[in-house]
Design an enzyme around this catalytic site. Structure first.
Site, short mmCIF file in Angstrom:
data_model
loop_
_atom_site.label_atom_id
_atom_site.label_comp_id
_atom_site.label_asym_id
_atom_site.label_seq_id
_atom_site.Cartn_x
_atom_site.Cartn_y
_atom_site.Cartn_z
CE LYS A 252 3.91 -11.14 -0.08
NZ LYS A 252 3.81 -9.66 0.02
CB THR A 253 3.75 -12.44 4.72
OG1 THR A 253 4.53 -11.49 5.45
CG2 THR A 253 2.65 -12.98 5.62
CB CYS B 154 -0.17 -7.11 6.35
SG CYS B 154 -0.52 -6.70 4.62
N GLY C 228 13.13 2.37 5.56
CA GLY C 228 13.83 3.50 4.96
C GLY C 228 15.32 3.36 4.78
CB ALA D 96 -2.51 -2.13 -1.79
CB VAL D 97 1.52 -6.79 -2.42
CG1 VAL D 97 1.64 -8.23 -2.86
CG2 VAL D 97 2.50 -5.91 -3.18
C1 LIG Z 1 6.04 -4.31 -2.26
C2 LIG Z 1 6.13 -4.57 -0.78
C3 LIG Z 1 5.63 -5.77 -0.26
C4 LIG Z 1 5.72 -6.04 1.12
N1 LIG Z 1 5.26 -7.23 1.60
C5 LIG Z 1 5.41 -7.53 2.91
C6 LIG Z 1 5.04 -8.81 3.42
O1 LIG Z 1 4.60 -9.72 2.71
N2 LIG Z 1 5.21 -9.04 4.75
C7 LIG Z 1 5.74 -8.11 5.61
O2 LIG Z 1 5.88 -8.38 6.81
N3 LIG Z 1 6.10 -6.88 5.14
C8 LIG Z 1 5.96 -6.58 3.82
N4 LIG Z 1 6.37 -5.36 3.36
C9 LIG Z 1 6.95 -4.38 4.29
C10 LIG Z 1 8.48 -4.44 4.32
O3 LIG Z 1 8.95 -5.71 4.72
C11 LIG Z 1 9.07 -3.35 5.26
O4 LIG Z 1 8.63 -3.60 6.57
C12 LIG Z 1 8.63 -1.95 4.86
O5 LIG Z 1 8.58 -1.80 3.47
C13 LIG Z 1 9.54 -0.87 5.45
O6 LIG Z 1 10.87 -1.01 4.99
P1 LIG Z 1 11.47 -0.19 3.72
O7 LIG Z 1 11.20 1.27 3.98
O8 LIG Z 1 12.93 -0.55 3.69
O9 LIG Z 1 10.73 -0.68 2.53
C14 LIG Z 1 6.29 -5.08 1.98
C15 LIG Z 1 6.78 -3.86 1.46
C16 LIG Z 1 6.72 -3.60 0.10
C17 LIG Z 1 7.26 -2.30 -0.42
#
Ligand SMILES: Cc1cc2nc3c(=O)[nH]c(=O)nc-3n(C[C@H](O)[C@H](O)[C@H](O)COP(=O)(O)O)c2cc1C
Length: 309
Positions: free
Chosen positions: A43-44, A130, A244, A68-69
């Site tokens: 996690k970031t 983000c 995706g 929008a965590v």
């Molecule tokens: C619930 C959630 C929390 C996320 N938190 C972070 C984060 O803390 N730092 C970050 O770089 N990306 C975060 N992302 C983005 C994901 O790492 C990823 O780049 C993005 O969801 C696209 O990939 P996906 O379509 O496989 O989900 C988050 C995504 C989701 C759904």
């Protein structure tokens, strides 16, 4: 070398699959042996602990996830003292990628310096993408000069390779990619979520406390593919593809676009064991498509791109 192995700066991976930042915490309470992963992105992490945005923070939709965590995390000190040591102790050979967030350049530098000096991470991912925090985050990833300057400063304090995670919420992704390459990035991770919104017809309000959020999931795959393809044609940086992925076909499509490793995020909501499943399913698909190894596929793709020009 095994046919799934890939090599990127600081990352000698037995397979290309890793959970994306924010969708796998710090690897707590895993549902499988994490040694099956190529690597893990945590996690970031920000300098101070963050409680994140007002609830609700996540909306699961038919066609993806809206979140929008707001970079909720335990803060740098606890991450270095507790979270990363626990992960390292349980999985000593699993490469860990630390994710660096901040609201100011100094915040980013403090987090990057301390995470890399901890000796617990093989690489850093610089999150300048983000969409869910008011200050910092995406603000650093949408103006090329700002992204370049931050990359340069972070590289100067980091003792491990730095991958910059790009935002798709820009008009010219190539300009940002070239800027962070000029700033000295070792690689790119792309893409983060796309800004979105969902309104509830009954309450007439947004489903998220923050009103807007970042959209992710299978529907964004063509956008990620397009952006990776474009960027792979204008930089020579290795690219970790994310956005995706939910099937082994999606992993190979990322490779055809120019990526040399992948991350999986939203697919975890439906299937917590998606990553080891992809690793298991890849060889049969590679057999079908007569792909000997992923390294070879990547070299062939880069060669084909070169010959286009
Ligand atoms: C619930 C959630 C929390 C996320 N938190 C972070 C984060 O803390 N730092 C970050 O770089 N990306 C975060 N992302 C983005 C994901 O790492 C990823 O780049 C993005 O969801 C696209 O990939 P996906 O379509 O496989 O989900 C988050 C995504 C989701 C759904």
């Amino acid at each position: 070398m095994s046919r799934l192995a890939v090599n990127l700066p600081g990352l000698k991976l037995k397979n290309p699959v890793m959970p994306a930042s924010g969708t796998f915490g710090f690897g707590e309470n895993p549902k499988y042996d994490l040694n099956k992963l190529g690597a893990i992105v945590v996690k970031t992490t920000t300098k101070e602990a963050r409680v994140g945005n007002p609830n609700p923070k996540i909306a699961l939709m038919d066609n993806g996830v809206l979140n929008a965590v707001g970079l909720q995390n335990p803060g740098l000190e606890r991450v270095i003292a507790e979270k990363l040591p626990a992960l390292k102790k349980a999985y000593p050979t699993l490469p860990i990628i630390g994710s660096v967030g901040g609201a100011s350049e100094q915040d980013y530098l403090d987090v990057a310096q301390k995470l890399s000096a901890s000796g617990l991470v093989s690489a850093l991912e610089l999150n300048i993408s983000c969409p869910n925090v008011k200050e910092g985050g995406m603000a650093f990833g949408t103006v090329p000069e700002v992204a370049q300057q931050l990359t340069k400063a972070v590289k100067a304090v980091s003792s491990v390779p730095v991958y910059v995670k790009l935002s798709p919420n820009v008009t010219d992704i190539c300009a940002i990619a070239k800027a962070v390459e000029a700033g000295g990035a070792d690689g790119l991770t792309m893409i983060n979520t796309l800004m979105g919104m969902h309104l509830d017809l009954r309450t007439r309000k947004s489903v998220l406390g923050n009103l807007t959020g970042g959209f992710s999931g299978h529907g964004i795959l063509p956008i990620a593919i397009r952006m990776i393809y474009q960027v792979a044609h204008v930089t020579s940086l290795p690219i970790i593809g994310v956005g995706g992925i939910e099937k082994p076909q999606d992993v190979l499509e990322m490779f055809l676009a120019g990526a040399s490793a992948v991350q999986v995020g939203s697919a975890h909501f439906d299937n917590p064991v998606i990553c080891p499943q992809l690793v298991e399913q890849l060889p049969a698909l590679m057999d079908e498509l007569q792909i000997d190894s992923l390294e070879q596929l990547h070299q062939e793709v880069l060669e084909a791109f070169k010959n286009e020009n």
